[in-house]
Design an enzyme around this catalytic site. Structure first.
Site, PDB file in Angstrom:
ATOM      1  N   LYS A  43       0.811  -1.197   0.000  1.00  0.00           N
ATOM      2  CA  LYS A  43       0.000   0.000   0.000  1.00  0.00           C
ATOM      3  C   LYS A  43       0.856   1.263   0.000  1.00  0.00           C
ATOM      4  O   LYS A  43       0.390   2.344  -0.375  1.00  0.00           O
ATOM      5  CB  LYS A  43      -0.877   0.038   1.271  1.00  0.00           C
ATOM      6  CG  LYS A  43      -1.854  -1.055   1.422  1.00  0.00           C
ATOM      7  CD  LYS A  43      -2.631  -0.802   2.740  1.00  0.00           C
ATOM      8  CE  LYS A  43      -3.383  -2.011   3.194  1.00  0.00           C
ATOM      9  NZ  LYS A  43      -3.975  -1.793   4.539  1.00  0.00           N
ATOM     10  N   GLY A  44       2.087   1.143   0.456  1.00  0.00           N
ATOM     11  CA  GLY A  44       2.898   2.327   0.783  1.00  0.00           C
ATOM     12  C   GLY A  44       3.081   3.344  -0.319  1.00  0.00           C
ATOM     13  O   GLY A  44       3.267   4.521  -0.042  1.00  0.00           O
ATOM     14  N   GLU A  99       8.012   2.290  -6.030  1.00  0.00           N
ATOM     15  CA  GLU A  99       8.117   1.773  -4.659  1.00  0.00           C
ATOM     16  C   GLU A  99       8.237   2.945  -3.693  1.00  0.00           C
ATOM     17  O   GLU A  99       8.843   3.974  -4.023  1.00  0.00           O
ATOM     18  CB  GLU A  99       9.335   0.841  -4.586  1.00  0.00           C
ATOM     19  CG  GLU A  99       9.660   0.269  -3.235  1.00  0.00           C
ATOM     20  CD  GLU A  99       8.617  -0.663  -2.645  1.00  0.00           C
ATOM     21  OE1 GLU A  99       7.468  -0.225  -2.505  1.00  0.00           O
ATOM     22  OE2 GLU A  99       8.974  -1.804  -2.285  1.00  0.00           O
ATOM     23  N   ASP A 100       7.670   2.806  -2.509  1.00  0.00           N
ATOM     24  CA  ASP A 100       7.773   3.872  -1.522  1.00  0.00           C
ATOM     25  C   ASP A 100       9.174   3.945  -0.927  1.00  0.00           C
ATOM     26  O   ASP A 100       9.811   4.982  -0.930  1.00  0.00           O
ATOM     27  CB  ASP A 100       6.714   3.703  -0.413  1.00  0.00           C
ATOM     28  CG  ASP A 100       6.717   2.312   0.212  1.00  0.00           C
ATOM     29  OD1 ASP A 100       7.483   1.434  -0.237  1.00  0.00           O
ATOM     30  OD2 ASP A 100       5.940   2.080   1.166  1.00  0.00           O
ATOM     31  N   ASP A 103      14.405  -0.974   1.713  1.00  0.00           N
ATOM     32  CA  ASP A 103      15.125  -1.224   2.953  1.00  0.00           C
ATOM     33  C   ASP A 103      16.076  -2.398   2.698  1.00  0.00           C
ATOM     34  O   ASP A 103      17.149  -2.217   2.129  1.00  0.00           O
ATOM     35  CB  ASP A 103      14.057  -1.516   4.018  1.00  0.00           C
ATOM     36  CG  ASP A 103      14.609  -1.631   5.431  1.00  0.00           C
ATOM     37  OD1 ASP A 103      14.841  -0.588   6.055  1.00  0.00           O
ATOM     38  OD2 ASP A 103      14.797  -2.754   5.901  1.00  0.00           O
ATOM     39  N   LYS A 131      17.074   3.400   1.647  1.00  0.00           N
ATOM     40  CA  LYS A 131      17.944   3.293   2.823  1.00  0.00           C
ATOM     41  C   LYS A 131      19.086   2.346   2.464  1.00  0.00           C
ATOM     42  O   LYS A 131      19.042   1.162   2.806  1.00  0.00           O
ATOM     43  CB  LYS A 131      17.149   2.753   4.021  1.00  0.00           C
ATOM     44  CG  LYS A 131      16.095   3.715   4.526  1.00  0.00           C
ATOM     45  CD  LYS A 131      15.606   3.374   5.922  1.00  0.00           C
ATOM     46  CE  LYS A 131      14.527   2.333   5.901  1.00  0.00           C
ATOM     47  NZ  LYS A 131      13.847   2.163   7.203  1.00  0.00           N
ATOM     48  N   PHE A 152      13.145   4.360  11.071  1.00  0.00           N
ATOM     49  CA  PHE A 152      11.832   3.889  10.641  1.00  0.00           C
ATOM     50  C   PHE A 152      10.976   5.094  10.291  1.00  0.00           C
ATOM     51  O   PHE A 152      10.699   5.949  11.145  1.00  0.00           O
ATOM     52  CB  PHE A 152      11.165   3.034  11.708  1.00  0.00           C
ATOM     53  CG  PHE A 152       9.981   2.290  11.151  1.00  0.00           C
ATOM     54  CD1 PHE A 152      10.162   1.139  10.399  1.00  0.00           C
ATOM     55  CD2 PHE A 152       8.691   2.766  11.338  1.00  0.00           C
ATOM     56  CE1 PHE A 152       9.080   0.470   9.848  1.00  0.00           C
ATOM     57  CE2 PHE A 152       7.603   2.107  10.793  1.00  0.00           C
ATOM     58  CZ  PHE A 152       7.801   0.957  10.054  1.00  0.00           C
ATOM     59  N   ASP A 159       3.362   3.519   6.679  1.00  0.00           N
ATOM     60  CA  ASP A 159       2.638   3.263   7.926  1.00  0.00           C
ATOM     61  C   ASP A 159       3.532   2.688   9.020  1.00  0.00           C
ATOM     62  O   ASP A 159       4.641   2.220   8.771  1.00  0.00           O
ATOM     63  CB  ASP A 159       1.521   2.246   7.679  1.00  0.00           C
ATOM     64  CG  ASP A 159       2.060   0.835   7.529  1.00  0.00           C
ATOM     65  OD1 ASP A 159       2.993   0.642   6.722  1.00  0.00           O
ATOM     66  OD2 ASP A 159       1.587  -0.071   8.237  1.00  0.00           O
ATOM     67  N   ARG A 165      -0.263   6.779   7.696  1.00  0.00           N
ATOM     68  CA  ARG A 165      -0.130   6.908   6.235  1.00  0.00           C
ATOM     69  C   ARG A 165      -0.575   8.284   5.752  1.00  0.00           C
ATOM     70  O   ARG A 165      -0.135   8.759   4.709  1.00  0.00           O
ATOM     71  CB  ARG A 165      -0.988   5.845   5.519  1.00  0.00           C
ATOM     72  CG  ARG A 165      -0.478   4.422   5.668  1.00  0.00           C
ATOM     73  CD  ARG A 165      -1.183   3.518   4.657  1.00  0.00           C
ATOM     74  NE  ARG A 165      -1.080   2.119   5.008  1.00  0.00           N
ATOM     75  CZ  ARG A 165      -0.054   1.326   4.692  1.00  0.00           C
ATOM     76  NH1 ARG A 165       0.965   1.815   4.031  1.00  0.00           N
ATOM     77  NH2 ARG A 165      -0.047   0.065   5.049  1.00  0.00           N
TER      78      ARG A 165
HETATM   79  P1  5GP Z   1      12.377  -4.324   2.127  1.00  0.00           P
HETATM   80  O1  5GP Z   1      11.797  -5.567   1.528  1.00  0.00           O
HETATM   81  O2  5GP Z   1      13.229  -3.532   1.157  1.00  0.00           O
HETATM   82  O3  5GP Z   1      13.111  -4.616   3.419  1.00  0.00           O
HETATM   83  O4  5GP Z   1      11.196  -3.415   2.571  1.00  0.00           O
HETATM   84  C1  5GP Z   1      10.364  -2.907   1.642  1.00  0.00           C
HETATM   85  C2  5GP Z   1       9.040  -2.492   2.198  1.00  0.00           C
HETATM   86  O5  5GP Z   1       9.012  -2.478   3.625  1.00  0.00           O
HETATM   87  C3  5GP Z   1       8.750  -1.088   1.768  1.00  0.00           C
HETATM   88  O6  5GP Z   1       8.143  -1.066   0.534  1.00  0.00           O
HETATM   89  C4  5GP Z   1       7.848  -0.604   2.878  1.00  0.00           C
HETATM   90  O7  5GP Z   1       6.533  -1.010   2.594  1.00  0.00           O
HETATM   91  C5  5GP Z   1       8.391  -1.323   4.090  1.00  0.00           C
HETATM   92  N1  5GP Z   1       9.383  -0.477   4.781  1.00  0.00           N
HETATM   93  C6  5GP Z   1      10.724  -0.515   4.704  1.00  0.00           C
HETATM   94  N2  5GP Z   1      11.301   0.436   5.451  1.00  0.00           N
HETATM   95  C7  5GP Z   1      10.274   1.109   6.022  1.00  0.00           C
HETATM   96  C8  5GP Z   1      10.220   2.259   6.889  1.00  0.00           C
HETATM   97  O8  5GP Z   1      11.202   2.871   7.317  1.00  0.00           O
HETATM   98  N3  5GP Z   1       8.966   2.649   7.240  1.00  0.00           N
HETATM   99  C9  5GP Z   1       7.836   2.030   6.803  1.00  0.00           C
HETATM  100  N4  5GP Z   1       6.679   2.515   7.212  1.00  0.00           N
HETATM  101  N5  5GP Z   1       7.853   0.976   5.967  1.00  0.00           N
HETATM  102  C10 5GP Z   1       9.064   0.535   5.584  1.00  0.00           C
HETATM  103 MG    MG Z   2       6.460  -0.709  -0.145  1.00  0.00          MG
END
Ligand code: 5GP
Ligand code: MG
Length: 177
Positions: A43-44, A99-100, A103, A131, A152, A159, A165
């Site tokens: 959803k992000g 993508e939002d 991480d 990040k 975070f 969210d 959000r």
């Molecule tokens: P990844 O798979 O790269 O670890 O994480 C990707 C998803 O995790 C992002 O699309 C997002 O939805 C969520 N996410 C990662 N870091 C953060 C953060 O700092 N805050 C929030 N709210 N969501 C995050």
């Molecule tokens: Mg995301």
């Protein structure tokens, strides 16, 4: 939900707006005339996607995929599930994934792998927040809004346990008041 959690602004709505315009300029240079399939990861990305595509003044199509990896935790579980897949033909299309925040990179890698199997003509990634310090697997990112600190983040679509959000700015959550 931790009642003591207090969001502190990291990027203001004005900074976000300027960044979205800058990204839209870069995307326009690369995609005008190609009628791309723009795929938002829910959803992000919903607010970012809405603002970004309104800055793109050329024909395009919109799709969404929904993946889930975090549940209610702050750390990625590493177990990614597709909640809703793409419902349009991807074969031969120029795909731009929105993508939002990236991480670990695990979610995006999962989405890119499944899209590549559908044989698009090209595939690129636009993320609002990256990040890099947290990256566990390499993922290609073509357009980046902000290189964010290892905190975070919430707001502007992001969210924490489905809260925050709707904040217009991008904020970080203080662990302790
Ligand atoms: P990844 O798979 O790269 O670890 O994480 C990707 C998803 O995790 C992002 O699309 C997002 O939805 C969520 N996410 C990662 N870091 C953060 C953060 O700092 N805050 C929030 N709210 N969501 C995050
Ligand atoms: Mg995301």
């Amino acid at each position: 939900m931790n009642e003591a959690a207090k969001p502190t602004v990291l990027y203001t709505r004005e900074q976000i707006q300027a960044t979205v315009k800058r990204l839209a300029g870069e995307i326009t240079c690369d995609y005008a005339g190609k009628k791309p399939l723009v795929i938002g990861i829910l959803k992000g990305s919903f607010i970012f996607m809405a603002d970004l595509v309104r800055e793109l003044d050329f024909p395009l199509e919109i799709e969404f995929v929904r993946v889930s990896s975090y549940g209610r935790a702050r750390q990625s579980s590493g177990k990614i599930t597709v909640v809703q897949g793409v419902r349009t033909a991807v074969k031969g299309r120029h795909v731009l994934v929105i993508e939002d925040i990236i991480d670990s990179g695990l979610s995006l890698r999962f989405v890119l792998d499944s899209l590549r199997r559908k044989k698009p003509a090209s595939i690129k990634v636009c993320c609002l927040l990256d990040k890099p310090a947290r990256r566990a697997v390499p993922v290609p990112v073509n357009y980046t809004g902000f290189e964010a600190p290892d905190r975070f983040l919430v707001g502007y679509g992001l969210d924490w346990g489905e809260q925050y959000r709707n904040l217009p700015d991008i904020c970080y959550i203080e662990d302790k008041p």
